[in-house]
Write a protein that holds these residues in place. Structure first.
Motif, PDB file in Angstrom:
ATOM      1  N   MET A   1      -4.084   8.494   5.488  1.00 33.32           N
ATOM      2  CA  MET A   1      -2.704   8.658   5.941  1.00 33.32           C
ATOM      3  C   MET A   1      -1.882   9.309   4.830  1.00 33.32           C
ATOM      4  O   MET A   1      -1.865   8.826   3.697  1.00 33.32           O
ATOM      5  CB  MET A   1      -2.114   7.293   6.298  1.00 33.32           C
ATOM      6  CG  MET A   1      -0.745   7.383   6.899  1.00 33.32           C
ATOM      7  SD  MET A   1      -0.193   5.794   7.513  1.00 33.32           S
ATOM      8  CE  MET A   1      -1.160   5.686   9.000  1.00 33.32           C
ATOM      9  N   LEU A   4       0.439   7.954   1.682  1.00 33.46           N
ATOM     10  CA  LEU A   4       0.040   6.574   1.462  1.00 33.46           C
ATOM     11  C   LEU A   4      -1.259   6.537   0.687  1.00 33.46           C
ATOM     12  O   LEU A   4      -1.330   5.989  -0.402  1.00 33.46           O
ATOM     13  CB  LEU A   4      -0.110   5.882   2.826  1.00 33.46           C
ATOM     14  CG  LEU A   4       0.158   4.396   2.849  1.00 33.46           C
ATOM     15  CD1 LEU A   4       1.534   4.076   2.295  1.00 33.46           C
ATOM     16  CD2 LEU A   4       0.055   3.891   4.283  1.00 33.46           C
ATOM     17  N   ASP A   5      -2.290   7.165   1.265  1.00 30.40           N
ATOM     18  CA  ASP A   5      -3.622   7.054   0.665  1.00 30.40           C
ATOM     19  C   ASP A   5      -3.659   7.614  -0.749  1.00 30.40           C
ATOM     20  O   ASP A   5      -4.279   7.050  -1.635  1.00 30.40           O
ATOM     21  CB  ASP A   5      -4.649   7.755   1.547  1.00 30.40           C
ATOM     22  CG  ASP A   5      -4.842   7.005   2.858  1.00 30.40           C
ATOM     23  OD1 ASP A   5      -4.646   5.775   2.855  1.00 30.40           O
ATOM     24  OD2 ASP A   5      -5.165   7.639   3.862  1.00 30.40           O
ATOM     25  N   ARG A   8      -2.649   5.221  -3.244  1.00 30.58           N
ATOM     26  CA  ARG A   8      -3.501   4.048  -3.420  1.00 30.58           C
ATOM     27  C   ARG A   8      -4.858   4.481  -3.963  1.00 30.58           C
ATOM     28  O   ARG A   8      -5.832   3.745  -3.846  1.00 30.58           O
ATOM     29  CB  ARG A   8      -3.680   3.337  -2.075  1.00 30.58           C
ATOM     30  CG  ARG A   8      -2.413   2.678  -1.607  1.00 30.58           C
ATOM     31  CD  ARG A   8      -2.569   1.976  -0.281  1.00 30.58           C
ATOM     32  NE  ARG A   8      -1.261   1.477   0.149  1.00 30.58           N
ATOM     33  CZ  ARG A   8      -1.005   0.957   1.337  1.00 30.58           C
ATOM     34  NH1 ARG A   8      -1.970   0.837   2.217  1.00 30.58           N
ATOM     35  NH2 ARG A   8       0.189   0.534   1.641  1.00 30.58           N
ATOM     36  N   PRO A  10      -7.879   4.785  -5.988  1.00 30.09           N
ATOM     37  CA  PRO A  10      -8.383   3.904  -7.042  1.00 30.09           C
ATOM     38  C   PRO A  10      -8.672   4.639  -8.348  1.00 30.09           C
ATOM     39  O   PRO A  10      -8.425   4.103  -9.428  1.00 30.09           O
ATOM     40  CB  PRO A  10      -9.675   3.324  -6.468  1.00 30.09           C
ATOM     41  CG  PRO A  10      -9.799   3.796  -5.076  1.00 30.09           C
ATOM     42  CD  PRO A  10      -8.744   4.819  -4.810  1.00 30.09           C
ATOM     43  N   ALA A  13      -5.422   5.416 -10.076  1.00 27.18           N
ATOM     44  CA  ALA A  13      -4.814   4.160 -10.530  1.00 27.18           C
ATOM     45  C   ALA A  13      -5.501   3.669 -11.803  1.00 27.18           C
ATOM     46  O   ALA A  13      -4.837   3.260 -12.765  1.00 27.18           O
ATOM     47  CB  ALA A  13      -4.911   3.109  -9.431  1.00 27.18           C
ATOM     48  N   ARG A  14      -6.837   3.743 -11.830  1.00 31.53           N
ATOM     49  CA  ARG A  14      -7.596   3.322 -13.021  1.00 31.53           C
ATOM     50  C   ARG A  14      -7.202   4.166 -14.234  1.00 31.53           C
ATOM     51  O   ARG A  14      -7.042   3.655 -15.339  1.00 31.53           O
ATOM     52  CB  ARG A  14      -9.101   3.470 -12.779  1.00 31.53           C
ATOM     53  CG  ARG A  14      -9.665   2.441 -11.866  1.00 31.53           C
ATOM     54  CD  ARG A  14     -10.418   1.360 -12.661  1.00 31.53           C
ATOM     55  NE  ARG A  14     -10.315   0.121 -11.946  1.00 31.53           N
ATOM     56  CZ  ARG A  14      -9.875  -1.028 -12.445  1.00 31.53           C
ATOM     57  NH1 ARG A  14      -9.515  -1.109 -13.711  1.00 31.53           N
ATOM     58  NH2 ARG A  14      -9.791  -2.097 -11.718  1.00 31.53           N
ATOM     59  N   LEU A  17      -3.923   3.062 -15.504  1.00 27.65           N
ATOM     60  CA  LEU A  17      -4.055   1.784 -16.215  1.00 27.65           C
ATOM     61  C   LEU A  17      -4.542   2.009 -17.643  1.00 27.65           C
ATOM     62  O   LEU A  17      -4.003   1.445 -18.604  1.00 27.65           O
ATOM     63  CB  LEU A  17      -5.051   0.879 -15.481  1.00 27.65           C
ATOM     64  CG  LEU A  17      -4.511   0.007 -14.344  1.00 27.65           C
ATOM     65  CD1 LEU A  17      -5.664  -0.660 -13.609  1.00 27.65           C
ATOM     66  CD2 LEU A  17      -3.549  -1.054 -14.876  1.00 27.65           C
ATOM     67  N   LEU A  42       1.357  -7.730  -7.395  1.00 26.45           N
ATOM     68  CA  LEU A  42       0.471  -8.890  -7.290  1.00 26.45           C
ATOM     69  C   LEU A  42      -0.670  -8.631  -6.322  1.00 26.45           C
ATOM     70  O   LEU A  42      -1.800  -9.023  -6.555  1.00 26.45           O
ATOM     71  CB  LEU A  42       1.281 -10.118  -6.861  1.00 26.45           C
ATOM     72  CG  LEU A  42       2.201 -10.612  -7.970  1.00 26.45           C
ATOM     73  CD1 LEU A  42       3.368 -11.396  -7.426  1.00 26.45           C
ATOM     74  CD2 LEU A  42       1.416 -11.475  -8.955  1.00 26.45           C
ATOM     75  N   ARG A  43      -0.338  -7.955  -5.221  1.00 27.21           N
ATOM     76  CA  ARG A  43      -1.336  -7.676  -4.192  1.00 27.21           C
ATOM     77  C   ARG A  43      -2.504  -6.874  -4.767  1.00 27.21           C
ATOM     78  O   ARG A  43      -3.658  -7.099  -4.417  1.00 27.21           O
ATOM     79  CB  ARG A  43      -0.637  -6.896  -3.087  1.00 27.21           C
ATOM     80  CG  ARG A  43      -1.449  -6.514  -1.890  1.00 27.21           C
ATOM     81  CD  ARG A  43      -0.523  -5.711  -0.971  1.00 27.21           C
ATOM     82  NE  ARG A  43      -1.233  -5.046   0.084  1.00 27.21           N
ATOM     83  CZ  ARG A  43      -1.434  -5.570   1.281  1.00 27.21           C
ATOM     84  NH1 ARG A  43      -0.985  -6.753   1.573  1.00 27.21           N
ATOM     85  NH2 ARG A  43      -2.090  -4.895   2.199  1.00 27.21           N
ATOM     86  N   TYR A  44      -2.206  -5.920  -5.634  1.00 30.20           N
ATOM     87  CA  TYR A  44      -3.262  -5.079  -6.193  1.00 30.20           C
ATOM     88  C   TYR A  44      -3.746  -5.586  -7.554  1.00 30.20           C
ATOM     89  O   TYR A  44      -4.560  -4.950  -8.196  1.00 30.20           O
ATOM     90  CB  TYR A  44      -2.789  -3.628  -6.288  1.00 30.20           C
ATOM     91  CG  TYR A  44      -2.615  -3.003  -4.926  1.00 30.20           C
ATOM     92  CD1 TYR A  44      -3.724  -2.531  -4.226  1.00 30.20           C
ATOM     93  CD2 TYR A  44      -1.379  -2.944  -4.308  1.00 30.20           C
ATOM     94  CE1 TYR A  44      -3.594  -1.993  -2.960  1.00 30.20           C
ATOM     95  CE2 TYR A  44      -1.231  -2.406  -3.040  1.00 30.20           C
ATOM     96  CZ  TYR A  44      -2.348  -1.932  -2.372  1.00 30.20           C
ATOM     97  OH  TYR A  44      -2.208  -1.411  -1.112  1.00 30.20           O
ATOM     98  N   GLY A  45      -3.212  -6.697  -8.004  1.00 30.66           N
ATOM     99  CA  GLY A  45      -3.689  -7.277  -9.256  1.00 30.66           C
ATOM    100  C   GLY A  45      -3.251  -6.498 -10.484  1.00 30.66           C
ATOM    101  O   GLY A  45      -3.862  -6.615 -11.550  1.00 30.66           O
ATOM    102  N   PRO A 222       0.471   1.375  -5.555  1.00 34.43           N
ATOM    103  CA  PRO A 222      -0.081   1.147  -6.892  1.00 34.43           C
ATOM    104  C   PRO A 222       0.099   2.336  -7.836  1.00 34.43           C
ATOM    105  O   PRO A 222       0.486   2.143  -8.995  1.00 34.43           O
ATOM    106  CB  PRO A 222      -1.568   0.893  -6.626  1.00 34.43           C
ATOM    107  CG  PRO A 222      -1.663   0.488  -5.208  1.00 34.43           C
ATOM    108  CD  PRO A 222      -0.495   1.061  -4.484  1.00 34.43           C
ATOM    109  N   LEU A 226       2.248   2.197 -11.246  1.00 39.39           N
ATOM    110  CA  LEU A 226       1.611   2.460 -12.539  1.00 39.39           C
ATOM    111  C   LEU A 226       2.253   3.662 -13.213  1.00 39.39           C
ATOM    112  O   LEU A 226       2.438   3.675 -14.438  1.00 39.39           O
ATOM    113  CB  LEU A 226       0.106   2.668 -12.342  1.00 39.39           C
ATOM    114  CG  LEU A 226      -0.636   1.381 -11.960  1.00 39.39           C
ATOM    115  CD1 LEU A 226      -2.036   1.679 -11.432  1.00 39.39           C
ATOM    116  CD2 LEU A 226      -0.722   0.437 -13.164  1.00 39.39           C
TER     117      LEU A 226
END
Lengths: 372, 353
Positions: A1, A4-5, A8, A10, A13-14, A17, A42-45, A222, A226
């Motif tokens: 989508m 959105l996608d 998110r 990963p 995001a990594r 981080l 919190l949802r994604y830690g 996320p 970040l």
């Protein structure tokens, strides 16, 4: 989508981080202003991933938990009046006032309806001409344009059976109040992307200059969060304090001018009580005098005055609820003695445990099960 | 029959507006008999089988296996929604409860609680739909009941269906038998029914209108059986969504169930609406989508079998069981961190902003 996608992703995001961890030379303390951001963190830690590098203090940006108990009590009294319907966003139903919630009042025969837009409440008023529809106007600058529009529409239609119970709040005065509070540890802010979509971020320039604290306009996914954190810690590491925009797909510097105009037509800025934080100067909106006939506090002044007498003890929630300290970042939800035992989402002592965006409810959902 | 038209006893006057159901339709007199004989029985009559219904009870033939019995009530509002209606829901809901218990559905009862003033045309549409759904599901509706309640005492039309099925051996042993290593499969995209109902009820104006997943799960279950998949447990993920089933299974088995958020299928319209409303599709109701647990190593075969049915062609493995860890149910989201997945609490309330 789309939209959105990619936020998110990963891998991205990594990478962010890792970059944050590399950039930080000592632990930094940031505040995410909005409850939606708290839930995503919190949802994604993300909070756990950043432990030891960045501490996140959860800000007051959730309309449900800052709406004063007195306003909720008033809504309940109105719902119990014959020929009155209280229309509200779904979130507000379970928030306890001094003794009970709007959902309790509905169970006891009060007339409470969930609507998805203030304009639905206008429709309701048009259909039920024998009832007076009171819309419970809560929320930040994000929802104020829609409620202002509802007032303009009601005026255009000449609706006599529609009014607002106004409990709108403004985010920047709350940030000022937090910075002025003794012991404030916040070194940088992730400003609320939705609010800035309406307000823009020019008004943060002066705040940043005076407090020498970076403000980064940040979204809710996320990668957004970040990116906002990385921007903020980079500024801190480089000794800079600026307003920057990490949510450019939604936010422009001057915001949504049309929305601001509508708000300005209908509302004026007023000192406003916040649950858990007290009265914040210029902390909210009230209806302009020319729209007084759409003000439930004016239309139902008799109910309001009776209600003030009833709550003269100054009770603005359970004495066991430490939401004030949670909202101002002095106490983490899990440090509250009632957390997860006497206070749960099913049986909340205070507003932060109710909302889908409340900090306590976020901790309960995503973090507390190890201890339960 | 001629005598009956001279009966003096008529507690409620026959209403002028015959297009709507009146309290008289529920009074046991001529109107009620006509309603049953003209509207209800013809839709469900089926000659040439062994069931007889001479009075208020259906007399069922003996069969040589254990029986499964289930019941469910359906109070959907609105009665009609994209992709389905309460009649279809009432038949498939009960059929699915039998199917996931490992039974072959045979006979259903259908009870109507009608609010005074319901247009007869609405009742006809619902009954037509229930009859068609029964044919599609291969079950007979063999008995029923009709009540009419005063306006305001019900919301249009409430349905209740009970169902009897034949237990097929070997039946799934159930969630108590789940073992660490077992694989969890979802039969299709989640959250469609709850979002379709919400969008229709609240007139959210989403385009395209999200459609319910309301469907009969008999064929997917048959596919698993034909492929000799050793299913441990099946469950249609209705109220409370997938999360509620996961928590029930975790409690029954004593193990931790972990799902992979990225693997869970959702349609773009459900995702969009859920994001907009601040709801998690994992908590949202389904009406034709089930969760299946199979032993480690059989997940791929089970998915291949399920894809033989149009209803479950998007089936996929979404998780696994492990030893009980920090939480009964966990989810791995984008960053790869395993986190507790809480049960939905109370009603789902759309957020403010």
């Amino acid at each position: 989508m789309k939209y959105l996608d990619e936020f998110r992703d990963p891998v991205l995001a990594r990478r962010l981080l890792d970059e944050i961890r590399e950039r930080v030379t000592r632990p930094r303390v940031l505040m995410e202003v909005c409850g939606g951001q708290t839930h995503s963190l919190l949802r994604y830690g993300i909070e756990t991933e950043l432990q030891g590098n960045v501490e996140l203090i959860h800000g007051p940006g959730c309309p449900v938990r800052v709406t004063p108990a007195e306003a909720i009590n008033f809504a309940q009294e109105l719902a119990l009046q014959p020929d009155v319907v209280v229309a509200s966003f779904g979130d507000m139903l379970r928030v306890p006032g001094s003794t009970r919630s709007l959902a309790d009042v509905r169970g006891a025969g009060g007339n409470v309806r969930i609507v998805y837009s203030p304009l639905d409440a206008i429709e309701l008023a048009r259909k039920k001409s024998d009832r007076h529809v009171v819309f419970f106007a809560v929320g930040f600058e994000t929802t104020a344009p829609a409620t202002a529009l509802a007032v303009l529409q009601a005026a255009a239609l000449g609706l006599d059976n529609f009014s607002l119970l106004v409990a709108h709040v403004r985010v920047l005065p709350a940030m000022e109040a937090l910075m002025a509070a003794p012991g404030c540890r916040v070194q940088g802010f992730l400003a609320a992307g939705h609010v800035c979509t309406v307000t823009g971020f020019e008004e943060y320039d002066d705040f940043v200059r005076r407090h020498r604290t970076p403000v980064v306009v940040t979204g809710f996914e996320p990668v957004d969060l970040l990116g906002g954190i990385l921007d903020c810690v980079t500024q801190l590491e480089e000794g800079r304090a600026e307003v920057t925009n990490q949510y450019a797909r939604s936010v422009q510097r001057s915001g949504n001018v049309a929305s601001q105009d509508v708000v300005g037509q209908v509302y004026e800025i007023a000192d406003t009580p916040w649950r858990g934080l007290g009265v914040i100067p210029a902390g909210g909106y009230r209806l302009r005098p020319e729209f007084q006939m759409f003000d439930a506090a004016y239309r139902f002044a008799d109910v309001a005055s009776q209600q003030v007498t009833n709550s003269s003890v100054g009770n603005s929630g359970s004495s066991e609820c430490h939401s004030g300290e949670v909202l101002s970042g002095r106490l983490r939800p899990i440090e509250c003695p009632a957390f997860g035992t006497r206070c749960t989402p099913e049986s909340p002592l205070g507003a932060p445990m109710v909302s889908s965006e409340g900090a306590c409810s976020a901790y309960f959902r995503y973090q507390s099960q190890a201890g339960r | 029959m001629a005598d009956e038209s001279w009966q003096l006893h008529c507690p409620i006057p026959i209403p002028a507006d015959s297009d709507r159901i009146s309290l008289a339709h529920g009074e046991g007199g001529r109107l009620m008999r006509r309603l049953i004989e003209e509207q209800i029985l013809p839709r469900f009559r089926d000659s040439g089988d062994a069931v007889r219904s001479p009075g208020d009870a259906a007399l069922l033939p003996a069969i040589d296996s254990g029986l499964a019995l289930t019941t469910d009530s359906f109070v959907a509002s609105p009665l009609f929604f994209p992709g389905g209606d309460v009649g279809r829901l009432a038949v498939f809901g009960t059929v699915n409860d039998l199917v996931v218990a490992g039974a072959e559905p045979l006979w259903l009862s259908l009870s109507l609680i009608i609010e005074e003033g319901l247009p007869v045309a609405v009742l006809e549409r619902v009954l037509d739909s229930a009859a068609a759904a029964a044919v599609e599901a291969g079950v007979r509706i063999v008995t029923g009941d009709t009540k009419v309640v005063p306006r305001g005492a019900a919301d249009g039309l409430f349905l209740n269906t009970s169902g009897v099925g034949r237990i097929l051996e070997p039946a799934p042993p159930g969630p108590e038998s789940l073992q660490p290593g077992d694989e969890l499969i979802i039969s299709g995209p989640i959250g469609r029914h709850g979002i379709a109902i919400l969008a229709a009820r609240e007139q959210l104006g989403l385009t395209p209108s999200p459609e319910t997943d309301c469907a009969c799960l008999r064929e997917p279950a048959r596919c698993l059986r034909d492929a000799a998949i050793p299913v441990r447990a099946m469950r249609d993920a209705t109220r409370g969504g997938v999360t509620a089933v996961l928590h029930e299974w975790a409690a029954a088995s004593g193990h931790t169930l972990t799902i992979d958020a990225i693997a869970i299928p959702t349609t773009p319209d459900v995702r969009g609406a859920a994001e907009l409303l601040g709801l998690d599709p994992l908590h949202i109701a389904n009406e034709g989508t089930m969760l299946i647990a199979v032993p480690q190593g059989t997940g791929a075969a089970a998915v291949a079998a399920l894809q033989g049915s149009a209803i479950s062609r998007e089936a996929t493995v979404i998780g696994r069981l492990g030893q009980r860890g920090v939480a009964p149910v966990t989810v791995v989201r984008a960053l790869g961190r395993e986190q507790p997945l809480d049960e939905p609490s109370g009603i789902l309330l759309p957020r403010i902003c």
